[in-house]
Design an enzyme around this catalytic site. Structure first.
Site, PDB file in Angstrom:
ATOM      1  N   ASP A 114      41.804  40.317  50.151  1.00 25.99           N
ATOM      2  CA  ASP A 114      41.014  39.598  49.156  1.00 25.99           C
ATOM      3  C   ASP A 114      39.556  39.677  49.565  1.00 25.99           C
ATOM      4  OD1 ASP A 114      43.169  38.758  47.556  1.00 25.99           O
ATOM      5  OD2 ASP A 114      43.523  37.011  48.816  1.00 25.99           O
ATOM      6  N   ASP A 130      44.037  40.735  41.282  1.00 26.74           N
ATOM      7  CA  ASP A 130      44.168  39.385  40.718  1.00 26.74           C
ATOM      8  C   ASP A 130      43.417  39.287  39.392  1.00 26.74           C
ATOM      9  OD1 ASP A 130      45.561  38.642  43.036  1.00 26.74           O
ATOM     10  OD2 ASP A 130      43.756  37.880  44.011  1.00 26.74           O
TER      11      ASP A 130
END
Length: 152
Positions: A114, A130
């Protein structure tokens, strides 16, 4: 065939962004740099759990459950895909690309990378995959609303 190419392209973009931040960070968790002051930063994080960092340390269980869900959704969507509007199809493609992008990380890295960090308004750090999932859901909702309006 064109649908598969779109998914591959989106998946490639996701993986390139993850590899870029990993390289920039030299694999140092927490490495961060500003894009737009403190509003938007890129911060290297390894997520060893699920969405929003839940189930940290339980990536195997999360991967098994996610894999089953992805296979189920794929099979059910494949049967209906040709009946969908173009907007719904694009939404489904975004969701598939996002799910595959994060699943790729889980299988081949053992964690999900991330990096997108809006720390002033959101406490979670997320990635391009995402975003794809969110975009896909929004497109499907919009397509549903448009279809309902057309019926009236």
């Amino acid at each position: 065939m064109v649908y598969a190419l779109i998914v591959v392209l989106l998946l490639g973009i996701d993986q390139l962004t993850k590899q870029a931040i990993r390289s920039l960070a030299n694999g140092v968790i927490g490495y961060s740099f500003r894009i737009m002051g403190d509003f938007l930063r890129f911060t290297y994080v390894e997520n060893h759990g699920g969405i929003f960092g839940i189930f940290q340390g339980h990536i195997r269980a999360f991967t098994i459950v996610s894999s089953i869900l992805i296979i189920y959704v794929y099979v059910t969507e494949l049967k209906n895909f040709s009946k969908y509007s173009n907007l719904t199809k694009i939404g489904v493609l975004f969701i598939v690309a996002g799910a595959l992008g994060n699943m790729f990380d889980r299988f081949f890295r053992g964690y999900v990378i991330d990096m997108i960090d809006f720390r002033t308004i959101w406490s979670f750090i997320f990635n391009v995959a995402d975003m794809y999932i969110h975009i896909g859901v929004y497109l499907i909702v919009i397509a549903y609303i448009l279809k309902r309006r057309k019926k009236k």
